[in-house]
Design a protein around this motif. Structure first.
Motif, PDB file in Angstrom:
ATOM      1  N   THR A 161     -23.396  -9.101 -14.348  1.00  0.00           N
ATOM      2  CA  THR A 161     -23.964  -8.169 -15.321  1.00  0.00           C
ATOM      3  C   THR A 161     -25.457  -7.985 -15.110  1.00  0.00           C
ATOM      4  N   SER A 162     -26.172  -9.064 -14.898  1.00  0.00           N
ATOM      5  CA  SER A 162     -27.622  -8.991 -14.690  1.00  0.00           C
ATOM      6  C   SER A 162     -27.959  -8.258 -13.396  1.00  0.00           C
ATOM      7  N   ILE A 163     -27.166  -8.496 -12.350  1.00  0.00           N
ATOM      8  CA  ILE A 163     -27.419  -7.818 -11.076  1.00  0.00           C
ATOM      9  C   ILE A 163     -27.173  -6.323 -11.217  1.00  0.00           C
ATOM     10  N   ALA A 164     -26.071  -5.974 -11.872  1.00  0.00           N
ATOM     11  CA  ALA A 164     -25.749  -4.556 -12.053  1.00  0.00           C
ATOM     12  C   ALA A 164     -26.797  -3.853 -12.896  1.00  0.00           C
ATOM     13  N   ALA A 165     -27.412  -4.580 -13.827  1.00  0.00           N
ATOM     14  CA  ALA A 165     -28.443  -3.985 -14.683  1.00  0.00           C
ATOM     15  C   ALA A 165     -29.807  -3.944 -14.010  1.00  0.00           C
ATOM     16  N   GLY A 166     -29.928  -4.500 -12.809  1.00  0.00           N
ATOM     17  CA  GLY A 166     -31.186  -4.493 -12.079  1.00  0.00           C
ATOM     18  C   GLY A 166     -32.225  -5.443 -12.629  1.00  0.00           C
ATOM     19  N   LYS A 167     -31.793  -6.510 -13.293  1.00  0.00           N
ATOM     20  CA  LYS A 167     -32.734  -7.452 -13.909  1.00  0.00           C
ATOM     21  C   LYS A 167     -33.142  -8.591 -12.975  1.00  0.00           C
ATOM     22  N   VAL A 168     -32.490  -8.710 -11.824  1.00  0.00           N
ATOM     23  CA  VAL A 168     -32.744  -9.851 -10.940  1.00  0.00           C
ATOM     24  C   VAL A 168     -33.770  -9.468  -9.876  1.00  0.00           C
ATOM     25  N   ASN A 169     -34.886 -10.171  -9.858  1.00  0.00           N
ATOM     26  CA  ASN A 169     -35.904  -9.987  -8.823  1.00  0.00           C
ATOM     27  C   ASN A 169     -36.134 -11.291  -8.072  1.00  0.00           C
ATOM     28  N   LEU A 170     -36.972 -12.153  -8.636  1.00  0.00           N
ATOM     29  CA  LEU A 170     -37.285 -13.422  -7.992  1.00  0.00           C
ATOM     30  C   LEU A 170     -36.694 -14.620  -8.713  1.00  0.00           C
ATOM     31  N   VAL A 171     -36.224 -14.408  -9.931  1.00  0.00           N
ATOM     32  CA  VAL A 171     -35.687 -15.497 -10.741  1.00  0.00           C
ATOM     33  C   VAL A 171     -34.251 -15.163 -11.128  1.00  0.00           C
ATOM     34  N   PRO A 172     -33.307 -16.123 -10.993  1.00  0.00           N
ATOM     35  CA  PRO A 172     -31.915 -15.852 -11.389  1.00  0.00           C
ATOM     36  C   PRO A 172     -31.803 -15.507 -12.870  1.00  0.00           C
ATOM     37  N   ARG A 173     -30.910 -14.604 -13.187  1.00  0.00           N
ATOM     38  CA  ARG A 173     -30.617 -14.221 -14.564  1.00  0.00           C
ATOM     39  C   ARG A 173     -29.150 -14.504 -14.849  1.00  0.00           C
ATOM     40  N   GLY A 174     -28.895 -15.147 -15.960  1.00  0.00           N
ATOM     41  CA  GLY A 174     -27.510 -15.507 -16.269  1.00  0.00           C
ATOM     42  C   GLY A 174     -26.982 -16.493 -15.245  1.00  0.00           C
ATOM     43  N   PHE A 175     -27.684 -17.597 -15.099  1.00  0.00           N
ATOM     44  CA  PHE A 175     -27.407 -18.573 -14.034  1.00  0.00           C
ATOM     45  C   PHE A 175     -25.926 -18.962 -14.000  1.00  0.00           C
TER      46      PHE A 175
ATOM     47  N   LEU B 128     -41.206 -12.832   2.404  1.00  0.00           N
ATOM     48  CA  LEU B 128     -40.351 -13.748   1.664  1.00  0.00           C
ATOM     49  C   LEU B 128     -39.555 -13.068   0.559  1.00  0.00           C
ATOM     50  N   TYR B 129     -40.040 -11.943   0.058  1.00  0.00           N
ATOM     51  CA  TYR B 129     -39.390 -11.319  -1.096  1.00  0.00           C
ATOM     52  C   TYR B 129     -37.894 -11.071  -0.899  1.00  0.00           C
ATOM     53  N   PRO B 130     -37.459 -10.464   0.238  1.00  0.00           N
ATOM     54  CA  PRO B 130     -36.004 -10.235   0.384  1.00  0.00           C
ATOM     55  C   PRO B 130     -35.188 -11.522   0.339  1.00  0.00           C
ATOM     56  N   PHE B 131     -35.710 -12.598   0.948  1.00  0.00           N
ATOM     57  CA  PHE B 131     -34.972 -13.862   0.967  1.00  0.00           C
ATOM     58  C   PHE B 131     -34.882 -14.472  -0.433  1.00  0.00           C
ATOM     59  N   VAL B 132     -35.998 -14.463  -1.145  1.00  0.00           N
ATOM     60  CA  VAL B 132     -35.996 -15.014  -2.505  1.00  0.00           C
ATOM     61  C   VAL B 132     -35.116 -14.173  -3.418  1.00  0.00           C
ATOM     62  N   ASN B 133     -35.130 -12.862  -3.205  1.00  0.00           N
ATOM     63  CA  ASN B 133     -34.307 -11.973  -4.027  1.00  0.00           C
ATOM     64  C   ASN B 133     -32.818 -12.232  -3.803  1.00  0.00           C
ATOM     65  N   VAL B 134     -32.421 -12.398  -2.543  1.00  0.00           N
ATOM     66  CA  VAL B 134     -31.020 -12.703  -2.239  1.00  0.00           C
ATOM     67  C   VAL B 134     -30.626 -14.042  -2.845  1.00  0.00           C
ATOM     68  N   LEU B 135     -31.504 -15.044  -2.740  1.00  0.00           N
ATOM     69  CA  LEU B 135     -31.222 -16.355  -3.313  1.00  0.00           C
ATOM     70  C   LEU B 135     -31.076 -16.261  -4.830  1.00  0.00           C
ATOM     71  N   ALA B 136     -31.943 -15.486  -5.484  1.00  0.00           N
ATOM     72  CA  ALA B 136     -31.858 -15.317  -6.937  1.00  0.00           C
ATOM     73  C   ALA B 136     -30.567 -14.613  -7.332  1.00  0.00           C
ATOM     74  N   GLN B 137     -30.165 -13.614  -6.562  1.00  0.00           N
ATOM     75  CA  GLN B 137     -28.925 -12.902  -6.874  1.00  0.00           C
ATOM     76  C   GLN B 137     -27.705 -13.814  -6.720  1.00  0.00           C
ATOM     77  N   SER B 138     -27.778 -14.734  -5.758  1.00  0.00           N
ATOM     78  CA  SER B 138     -26.626 -15.608  -5.540  1.00  0.00           C
ATOM     79  C   SER B 138     -26.375 -16.536  -6.722  1.00  0.00           C
ATOM     80  N   PHE B 139     -27.408 -16.800  -7.524  1.00  0.00           N
ATOM     81  CA  PHE B 139     -27.257 -17.667  -8.687  1.00  0.00           C
ATOM     82  C   PHE B 139     -27.247 -16.887 -10.001  1.00  0.00           C
ATOM     83  N   SER B 140     -27.117 -15.560  -9.924  1.00  0.00           N
ATOM     84  CA  SER B 140     -27.114 -14.725 -11.125  1.00  0.00           C
ATOM     85  C   SER B 140     -25.720 -14.202 -11.413  1.00  0.00           C
ATOM     86  N   ASP B 141     -25.515 -13.772 -12.659  1.00  0.00           N
ATOM     87  CA  ASP B 141     -24.205 -13.208 -12.990  1.00  0.00           C
ATOM     88  C   ASP B 141     -24.167 -11.732 -12.634  1.00  0.00           C
TER      89      ASP B 141
END
Length: 289
Positions: free
Chosen positions: A41-55, A26-39
């Motif tokens: 900057t957070s993705i580029a900084a590697g802060k997104v794993n399982l929870v969206p950052r900068g929704f 499940l990790y890859p799917f949850v990670n992709v879903l979290a990235q889709s709702f993140s900004d």
């Protein structure tokens, strides 16, 4: 009867092991879903794993306002429906015919089908064939080359072979011909394997992109998987949608994740309704009784 200490340890080990397998799956799917709702900057900084950052949902807004995305989505639905219908008819007929031991040349048909699992003409001969048949830039170039999966044929053939012959003999005595037996007796008793094959073919055709990439030149005929391929390849067609340049720059880091989520969503929604047939269909068709 209470479980023995050994059985309890085994069950605990099985639960832990399967939980780890589920988590890894499940990790890859949850990670992709979290990235889709993140900004971005957070993705580029590697802060997104399982929870969206900068929704944010700006990426969804831009992608869903792109005409090419919806044209591709419409094409994908059409190709999947047509190709799956053709595949189910051909696979069912081939499997049912070769499941009959009295069929003349039965072994030759099966060997010919299995031969194609290991050997094929290759990309260039297939391209020349499709072109010479006048199927380039048509729906047939997408749906016909992969119309039959030999693996699915063998699974369905084994399922049909396991059905009691007495049922068909009784139907034949009652006056049904071969087509009547297939449509009124065999297929109603084969819902599990039919649902399984339907899922296999639908997912395969939904995810297919290479044949469209190879045989289609008209952008208005591209499936949505070509849209995703262009995203991954860095050839985004978002700019043609009229979006602002600043918006495109802002969503460039997670546009792939958003597109993947939107593409896989229909399959995720449909799967629970046929999941109950999935395991039983594969097991019944894979193990000869």
């Amino acid at each position: 009867m209470a479980d023995t200490p050994g059985q309890r340890r085994f069950k605990a080990f099985a639960v832990v092991l399967l939980s780890l397998v589920v988590a890894v799956t499940l990790y890859p799917f949850v990670n992709v879903l979290a990235q889709s709702f993140s900004d971005a900057t957070s993705i580029a900084a590697g802060k997104v794993n399982l929870v969206p950052r900068g929704f944010n949902v700006d990426t969804y807004r831009v992608v869903m306002s792109d005409r090419d995305f919806w044209v591709g989505y419409r094409n994908t639905v059409f190709y999947t429906v047509v190709a799956t219908a053709i595949s189910m008819v051909l696979t069912t007929c081939f499997a049912y015919a070769t499941s009959k031991r009295h069929l003349k040349g039965r072994k030759a048909f099966i060997l010919f089908a299995v031969f194609t699992m290991f050997f094929n003409g290759g990309i260039i001969p297939n391209y020349v064939l499709i072109t010479s048949l006048g199927m380039r830039n048509t729906v047939w170039a997408v749906v016909l080359p992969s119309a039959i999966s030999v693996f699915n044929v063998l699974v369905m053939k084994t399922f049909f072979e396991a059905m009691p012959e007495e049922l068909e003999e009784a139907a034949s005595i009652d006056g049904l011909n071969t087509y009547g037996i297939l449509l009124r007796i065999v297929l109603p008793l084969s819902k599990a394997v039919l649902a399984t094959m339907l899922l296999f073919y639908a997912v395969s055709h939904w995810n297919s992109w290479f044949q469209a990439f190879l045989y289609l030149d008209d952008k208005d005929m591209f499936p949505v998987t070509i849209y995703l391929r262009n995203m991954i390849a860095g050839v985004s067609s978002t700019a043609s949608s009229g979006a602002e340049a600043s918006d495109i720059g802002m969503i460039s880091a997670n546009i792939q994740s958003v597109t993947m989520v939107l593409i896989v969503l229909p399959i995720v929604c449909i799967y629970p309704f046929i999941q109950k047939y999935f395991v039983s269909g594969v097991m019944l068709g894979s193990v000869k009784q």
